[in-house]
Motif scaffolding. Sequence first.
Motif, PDB file in Angstrom:
ATOM      1  N   GLY A 125      13.397  26.495  18.029  1.00 44.00           N
ATOM      2  CA  GLY A 125      12.473  27.096  17.066  1.00 44.00           C
ATOM      3  C   GLY A 125      11.013  26.943  17.421  1.00 44.00           C
ATOM      4  N   LEU A 126      10.690  26.032  18.324  1.00 43.99           N
ATOM      5  CA  LEU A 126       9.289  25.782  18.668  1.00 43.99           C
ATOM      6  C   LEU A 126       8.616  26.973  19.341  1.00 43.99           C
ATOM      7  CD1 LEU A 126       9.504  22.104  19.960  1.00 43.99           C
ATOM      8  CD2 LEU A 126       8.682  22.901  17.723  1.00 43.99           C
ATOM      9  N   ASP A 127       9.389  27.848  19.960  1.00 44.60           N
ATOM     10  CA  ASP A 127       8.823  29.013  20.643  1.00 44.60           C
ATOM     11  C   ASP A 127       8.624  30.222  19.724  1.00 44.60           C
ATOM     12  OD1 ASP A 127       8.618  27.732  23.109  1.00 44.60           O
ATOM     13  OD2 ASP A 127      10.688  28.233  23.630  1.00 44.60           O
ATOM     14  N   ARG A 128       9.048  30.104  18.478  1.00 40.69           N
ATOM     15  CA  ARG A 128       8.903  31.218  17.524  1.00 40.69           C
ATOM     16  C   ARG A 128       7.417  31.467  17.258  1.00 40.69           C
ATOM     17  NH1 ARG A 128       8.391  31.185  11.898  1.00 40.69           N
ATOM     18  NH2 ARG A 128       8.932  28.974  11.797  1.00 40.69           N
ATOM     19  N   ILE A 129       7.026  32.742  17.298  1.00 38.73           N
ATOM     20  CA  ILE A 129       5.633  33.127  17.020  1.00 38.73           C
ATOM     21  C   ILE A 129       5.403  33.030  15.513  1.00 38.73           C
ATOM     22  CG2 ILE A 129       3.909  34.965  17.154  1.00 38.73           C
ATOM     23  CD1 ILE A 129       4.770  33.838  19.903  1.00 38.73           C
ATOM     24  N   VAL A 130       4.362  32.291  15.125  1.00 42.71           N
ATOM     25  CA  VAL A 130       4.045  32.135  13.707  1.00 42.71           C
ATOM     26  C   VAL A 130       2.710  32.772  13.332  1.00 42.71           C
ATOM     27  CG1 VAL A 130       5.467  30.067  13.416  1.00 42.71           C
ATOM     28  CG2 VAL A 130       3.038  29.826  14.034  1.00 42.71           C
ATOM     29  N   ASP A 131       1.896  33.161  14.331  1.00 41.77           N
ATOM     30  CA  ASP A 131       0.591  33.749  14.046  1.00 41.77           C
ATOM     31  C   ASP A 131       0.197  34.655  15.202  1.00 41.77           C
ATOM     32  OD1 ASP A 131      -2.035  34.353  13.324  1.00 41.77           O
ATOM     33  OD2 ASP A 131      -2.537  32.270  12.811  1.00 41.77           O
ATOM     34  N   ARG A 132       0.163  35.957  14.921  1.00 43.12           N
ATOM     35  CA  ARG A 132      -0.168  36.945  15.957  1.00 43.12           C
ATOM     36  C   ARG A 132      -1.659  37.300  15.979  1.00 43.12           C
ATOM     37  NH1 ARG A 132       4.236  38.631  18.447  1.00 43.12           N
ATOM     38  NH2 ARG A 132       6.231  38.378  17.391  1.00 43.12           N
ATOM     39  N   ARG A 133      -2.470  36.623  15.179  1.00 42.83           N
ATOM     40  CA  ARG A 133      -3.907  36.926  15.135  1.00 42.83           C
ATOM     41  C   ARG A 133      -4.659  36.359  16.335  1.00 42.83           C
ATOM     42  NH1 ARG A 133      -5.296  34.322   9.561  1.00 42.83           N
ATOM     43  NH2 ARG A 133      -3.800  32.880  10.463  1.00 42.83           N
ATOM     44  N   TRP A 134      -4.009  35.582  17.168  1.00 41.55           N
ATOM     45  CA  TRP A 134      -4.644  34.928  18.303  1.00 41.55           C
ATOM     46  C   TRP A 134      -4.081  35.480  19.604  1.00 41.55           C
ATOM     47  CZ3 TRP A 134      -8.545  31.689  17.068  1.00 41.55           C
ATOM     48  CH2 TRP A 134      -8.593  31.213  15.761  1.00 41.55           C
ATOM     49  N   THR A 135      -4.838  35.332  20.682  1.00 42.43           N
ATOM     50  CA  THR A 135      -4.368  35.705  22.009  1.00 42.43           C
ATOM     51  C   THR A 135      -4.416  34.460  22.873  1.00 42.43           C
ATOM     52  OG1 THR A 135      -5.260  37.919  21.728  1.00 42.43           O
ATOM     53  CG2 THR A 135      -4.726  37.249  23.962  1.00 42.43           C
ATOM     54  N   PRO A 136      -3.291  33.953  23.321  1.00 44.26           N
ATOM     55  CA  PRO A 136      -1.946  34.449  23.033  1.00 44.26           C
ATOM     56  C   PRO A 136      -1.529  34.100  21.597  1.00 44.26           C
ATOM     57  CG  PRO A 136      -1.809  32.413  24.296  1.00 44.26           C
ATOM     58  CD  PRO A 136      -3.274  32.751  24.167  1.00 44.26           C
ATOM     59  N   PRO A 137      -0.491  34.764  21.105  1.00 45.45           N
ATOM     60  CA  PRO A 137       0.008  34.446  19.761  1.00 45.45           C
ATOM     61  C   PRO A 137       0.418  32.974  19.666  1.00 45.45           C
ATOM     62  CG  PRO A 137       0.998  36.472  20.578  1.00 45.45           C
ATOM     63  CD  PRO A 137       0.266  35.837  21.737  1.00 45.45           C
ATOM     64  N   VAL A 138       0.289  32.416  18.471  1.00 45.68           N
ATOM     65  CA  VAL A 138       0.554  30.994  18.249  1.00 45.68           C
ATOM     66  C   VAL A 138       2.037  30.771  17.959  1.00 45.68           C
ATOM     67  CG1 VAL A 138      -0.015  29.009  16.782  1.00 45.68           C
ATOM     68  CG2 VAL A 138      -1.788  30.692  17.360  1.00 45.68           C
ATOM     69  N   THR A 139       2.632  29.851  18.698  1.00 43.23           N
ATOM     70  CA  THR A 139       4.026  29.480  18.461  1.00 43.23           C
ATOM     71  C   THR A 139       4.086  28.373  17.409  1.00 43.23           C
ATOM     72  OG1 THR A 139       4.030  27.762  20.149  1.00 43.23           O
ATOM     73  CG2 THR A 139       4.665  30.012  20.843  1.00 43.23           C
ATOM     74  N   LEU A 140       5.276  28.143  16.886  1.00 49.39           N
ATOM     75  CA  LEU A 140       5.467  27.060  15.932  1.00 49.39           C
ATOM     76  C   LEU A 140       5.074  25.720  16.547  1.00 49.39           C
ATOM     77  CD1 LEU A 140       6.421  25.896  13.232  1.00 49.39           C
ATOM     78  CD2 LEU A 140       8.748  25.859  14.185  1.00 49.39           C
ATOM     79  N   GLY A 141       5.485  25.486  17.777  1.00 49.22           N
ATOM     80  CA  GLY A 141       5.155  24.223  18.435  1.00 49.22           C
ATOM     81  C   GLY A 141       3.660  23.996  18.534  1.00 49.22           C
ATOM     82  N   VAL A 142       2.941  25.025  18.951  1.00 49.87           N
ATOM     83  CA  VAL A 142       1.476  24.919  19.057  1.00 49.87           C
ATOM     84  C   VAL A 142       0.857  24.702  17.686  1.00 49.87           C
ATOM     85  CG1 VAL A 142      -0.618  26.222  19.617  1.00 49.87           C
ATOM     86  CG2 VAL A 142       1.301  26.184  21.225  1.00 49.87           C
ATOM     87  N   ARG A 143       1.340  25.399  16.663  1.00 49.98           N
ATOM     88  CA  ARG A 143       0.795  25.235  15.313  1.00 49.98           C
ATOM     89  C   ARG A 143       1.005  23.816  14.797  1.00 49.98           C
ATOM     90  NH1 ARG A 143      -0.829  29.076  11.818  1.00 49.98           N
ATOM     91  NH2 ARG A 143      -2.137  29.434  13.629  1.00 49.98           N
ATOM     92  N   LEU A 144       2.208  23.286  14.985  1.00 43.54           N
ATOM     93  CA  LEU A 144       2.495  21.929  14.495  1.00 43.54           C
ATOM     94  C   LEU A 144       1.614  20.892  15.186  1.00 43.54           C
ATOM     95  CD1 LEU A 144       6.378  22.140  14.232  1.00 43.54           C
ATOM     96  CD2 LEU A 144       4.732  22.158  12.335  1.00 43.54           C
ATOM     97  N   VAL A 145       1.418  21.037  16.483  1.00 39.60           N
ATOM     98  CA  VAL A 145       0.572  20.103  17.227  1.00 39.60           C
ATOM     99  C   VAL A 145      -0.895  20.290  16.852  1.00 39.60           C
ATOM    100  CG1 VAL A 145      -0.244  19.479  19.540  1.00 39.60           C
ATOM    101  CG2 VAL A 145       2.198  19.773  19.107  1.00 39.60           C
ATOM    102  N   SER A 146      -1.338  21.522  16.640  1.00 38.75           N
ATOM    103  CA  SER A 146      -2.743  21.740  16.270  1.00 38.75           C
ATOM    104  C   SER A 146      -3.062  21.137  14.910  1.00 38.75           C
ATOM    105  CB  SER A 146      -3.119  23.223  16.327  1.00 38.75           C
ATOM    106  OG  SER A 146      -2.555  23.940  15.250  1.00 38.75           O
ATOM    107  N   VAL A 147      -2.115  21.174  13.976  1.00 38.42           N
ATOM    108  CA  VAL A 147      -2.336  20.547  12.665  1.00 38.42           C
ATOM    109  C   VAL A 147      -2.416  19.033  12.823  1.00 38.42           C
ATOM    110  CG1 VAL A 147      -1.367  20.149  10.364  1.00 38.42           C
ATOM    111  CG2 VAL A 147      -1.355  22.455  11.336  1.00 38.42           C
ATOM    112  N   ILE A 148      -1.565  18.465  13.648  1.00 38.46           N
ATOM    113  CA  ILE A 148      -1.631  17.023  13.905  1.00 38.46           C
ATOM    114  C   ILE A 148      -3.017  16.663  14.446  1.00 38.46           C
ATOM    115  CG2 ILE A 148      -0.776  15.124  15.348  1.00 38.46           C
ATOM    116  CD1 ILE A 148       2.007  16.567  15.238  1.00 38.46           C
ATOM    117  N   GLY A 149      -3.466  17.401  15.441  1.00 38.15           N
ATOM    118  CA  GLY A 149      -4.777  17.130  16.040  1.00 38.15           C
ATOM    119  C   GLY A 149      -5.910  17.268  15.044  1.00 38.15           C
ATOM    120  N   ASP A 150      -5.899  18.335  14.275  1.00 37.37           N
ATOM    121  CA  ASP A 150      -6.947  18.584  13.286  1.00 37.37           C
ATOM    122  C   ASP A 150      -6.951  17.493  12.223  1.00 37.37           C
ATOM    123  OD1 ASP A 150      -8.973  20.650  12.283  1.00 37.37           O
ATOM    124  OD2 ASP A 150      -7.677  20.454  10.519  1.00 37.37           O
TER     125      ASP A 150
END
Length: 166
Positions: A125-150
Amino acid sequence: MDTSELLIDAYGRIQEEVHAVVDGLDEKTLAARPNDTANSIAWLIWHLTRIQDDHLADAGGYEQVLTADGWYDRLGLPFDPTDTGYGHTSDHVAQVQLSAEQLIGYYDAVHVRTIEYLKTVTDEGLDRIVDRRWTPPVTLGVRLVSVIGDDLEHVGQAAYLKGLLS
């Protein structure tokens, strides 16, 4: 340790730090700012909680805790329920006047919902695209890690501010 357990551990560390910063502080200290352009502890904790609530609810397809569990009314802030604090002015920051109980209550409610969601996350599931407003689109894995960092960045700022004010 699987992916879900790893993420649960990381988000648990955020919760520990939020409690360490907020517990025992009065509303005056929570709202204090070293100057008119700085963020307060209350704003930083509210903002990191809003980001976690907003981003994970969106990724997980569930209603935000803010509205689903009545926290919007309990916090009583003059912002739209979709407001996460992104782009707030100094005047907006000054409007975040919350108690330790409100901040911890809302954060802990978001944390409980976060853990419920993270228990369902799989490697696939980590590779699922959750936000297409960015280039490249944001995957679930990237989103979860970005929230941790923020979240860790903002709770670290709040901890620094607590030390500065004490």
